[in-house]
Every structure is written in structure tokens, then in C-alpha cells.
Write a protein that holds these residues in place. Structure first.
Motif, PDB file in Angstrom:
ATOM      1  N   SER A   1      32.847  44.540  38.951  1.00 37.51           N
ATOM      2  CA  SER A   1      34.245  44.775  38.633  1.00 37.51           C
ATOM      3  C   SER A   1      35.090  44.422  39.858  1.00 37.51           C
ATOM      4  N   PHE A   2      35.919  43.364  39.751  1.00 39.76           N
ATOM      5  CA  PHE A   2      36.816  42.979  40.840  1.00 39.76           C
ATOM      6  C   PHE A   2      37.964  42.157  40.276  1.00 39.76           C
ATOM      7  N   SER A   3      38.993  41.925  41.095  1.00 39.47           N
ATOM      8  CA  SER A   3      40.166  41.171  40.638  1.00 39.47           C
ATOM      9  C   SER A   3      40.081  39.705  41.024  1.00 39.47           C
ATOM     10  N   SER A   4      40.073  39.423  42.335  1.00 43.45           N
ATOM     11  CA  SER A   4      40.037  38.047  42.814  1.00 43.45           C
ATOM     12  C   SER A   4      38.638  37.655  43.265  1.00 43.45           C
ATOM     13  N   LYS A   5      38.120  38.379  44.266  1.00 41.85           N
ATOM     14  CA  LYS A   5      36.742  38.212  44.700  1.00 41.85           C
ATOM     15  C   LYS A   5      36.316  39.509  45.381  1.00 41.85           C
TER      16      LYS A   5
END
Length: 244
Positions: free
Chosen positions: A152-156
Motif C-alpha cells: 500500500s503506497f501512493s507514489s513509491k
């Protein structure tokens, strides 16, 4: 080892056949959205390129034969350096079977995280914020530890490393730790791929294998990889006894 049969979801091909990957094995029953149903998708090493084409090497698993694949496409080495671990989509094109050396039709390449074990004390490793991940596939191919996980992450990820407890480097089974830290507490679930060169640990004369630890969905999880011919002997077993 942790493995799972994979399915493939392919996006548009762009740049030098760089595409999004949703698989990491040779699969004959995938819905590939117009691409060949028997497309092979594997972790591989990009070794070199020229006007005559590009060369990749891979092993089907563990210490199986090293396979050399050649594709009639030149790769921009400013974008992808020789020696890089990647994931390739391909079909054998020289009459050979999958996992036999020969020419291939290359349908796509994806860059993945590359790395080596980072030496650190156990207290340092345990001091890093570590979040749970869903391990989809954790396998060894020669000197490489290949990872496919859901994170689970947004960009990296803020951190996705393979660390080795330096106090265990002289042990028969050095302790390795996959540490994941997200960049956002409300990130979304994504597929993540990495390949780590284990040579600095695996080639130690005292090493009989490695144990890989991580925070999985069920809590602390561990997978042991044995060196060929260095597997633990069952108590009471005579190592010099003739094979049955």
C-alpha cells in the motif's frame, strides 16, 4: 519458498517496449487482452544490446540451467543499463520450448527495483518503520532473490530494502529482512516487483543458505533458501550413505 500462479493484465506498449507488469511466470491460460494467451512473463537479466538485437538471461527456478534469450530489438541503454534485472514478456520464436535458449519475440519489458543486501545491525533494522505486505511470490533464481508483493503506497515506497543482520554473516544461515515503509498512510494497494543480488551473502564459504524475514499479512513470516548440496541433514541420517 512462497509462490503463486499468476495472471496477466497488460497495458499499452510504449517507449522501447516498456510496459506495466501484472505477472511473473510463464502462463498459458491468461486473458491477455489480444496478446498471445501463452505469453511467458519472467524475471530476467538484460545483458547487452546492439544493432543485431538484445540478450537476456534467466533461470526457470533456483539453480536450473541458465537460459539465454535473444530478441531482434535494440534497447536504449540510457534508459536501461546492461546488467539490470527486469521482467520480460515474450514467446520463444525458434522452435524451442519455454525455458530453452534461443530467439524470442519480445512483447514487453518492465523495469523493477534492483538491489543488494544492506548490512546493518539488528537493532538498526528493527528500528526502521516496517509495515505489513502481502507476499505473492518469493523465489530464488541463481544469485537473485525475486520478489512480487502487494503493498500500500501512493507514489513509491519510502523504503523497500533487503537488509542483512551483519552479526549473522558468519552463520550457516544469515538472517535477511525485507523492510517496507509506505510513503502514505492512505495509499492504495499496488503490485511491486524487486530483484536482489544475493552474491555478497550467498557466496560466503560459511553460508549454507539464507533465511528471509518480513512482516506479512499473518505477522512475522520467514522463508529459508538452501544452497544446493548444503541442505540440512536429517538427524540420524548418514551423509555418506549411498543414495537409495
Amino acid at each position: 519458498m512462497v509462490t503463486k500462479k499468476l495472471t496477466t493484465t497488460l497495458g499499452a506498449i510504449f517507449a522501447f517496449l516498456l510496459i506495466g507488469i501484472m505477472s511473473a511466470s510463464c502462463n498459458s491460460d491468461s486473458n491477455t487482452g489480444g496478446l498471445p494467451a501463452d505469453l511467458c512473463v519472467d524475471f530476467a537479466t538484460f545483458t547487452k544490446t546492439s544493432d543485431n538485437g538484445s540478450v537476456f538471461t534467466l533461470r526457470k527456478s533456483a539453480d536450473s540451467e541458465l537460459v539465454t534469450l535473444t530478441a531482434a530489438v535494440k534497447i536504449d541503454t540510457e534508459k536501461l543499463k546492461p546488467g539490470s534485472r527486469v521482467i520480460i514478456h515474450y514467446l520463444p520464436s525458434g522452435g524451442q520450448q519455454p525455458y530453452q535458449s534461443g530467439p524470442i519475440d519480445l512483447y514487453g519489458i518492465s523495469e523493477i527495483q534492483n538491489g543488494t543486501p544492506e548490512k546493518a545491525s539488528l537493532s538498526t533494522i528493527e528500528g526502521w518503520p516496517s509495515e505489513r505486505l502481502k507476499m505473492m511470490s518469493l523465489t530464488r533464481s541463481g544469485q537473485y532473490l525475486d520478489v512480487w508483493a502487494e503493498l500500500s503506497f501512493s507514489s513509491k515506497p519510502e523504503r523497500f530494502v533487503l537488509a542483512v543482520d551483519e552479526a549473522t554473516l558468519s552463520d550457516e544461515y544469515p538472517q535477511l529482512y525485507i523492510v517496507f515503509t509506505s510513503d502514505n498512510s492512505i495509499g492504495r494497494i499496488r503490485q511491486y516487483y524487486a530483484s536482489f543480488d544475493l552474491s555478497s551473502v550467498w557466496d560466503l564459504p560459511t553460508c549454507k543458505g539464507v533465511s528471509v524475514n518480513y512482516e506479512g499479512t499473518a505477522g512475522n513470516e520467514s522463508v529459508k533458501f538452501d544452497k544446493p548440496g548444503r541442505e540440512p541433514i536429517t538427524p540420524g541420517e548418514d551423509p555418506d550413505a549411498p543414495a537409495k
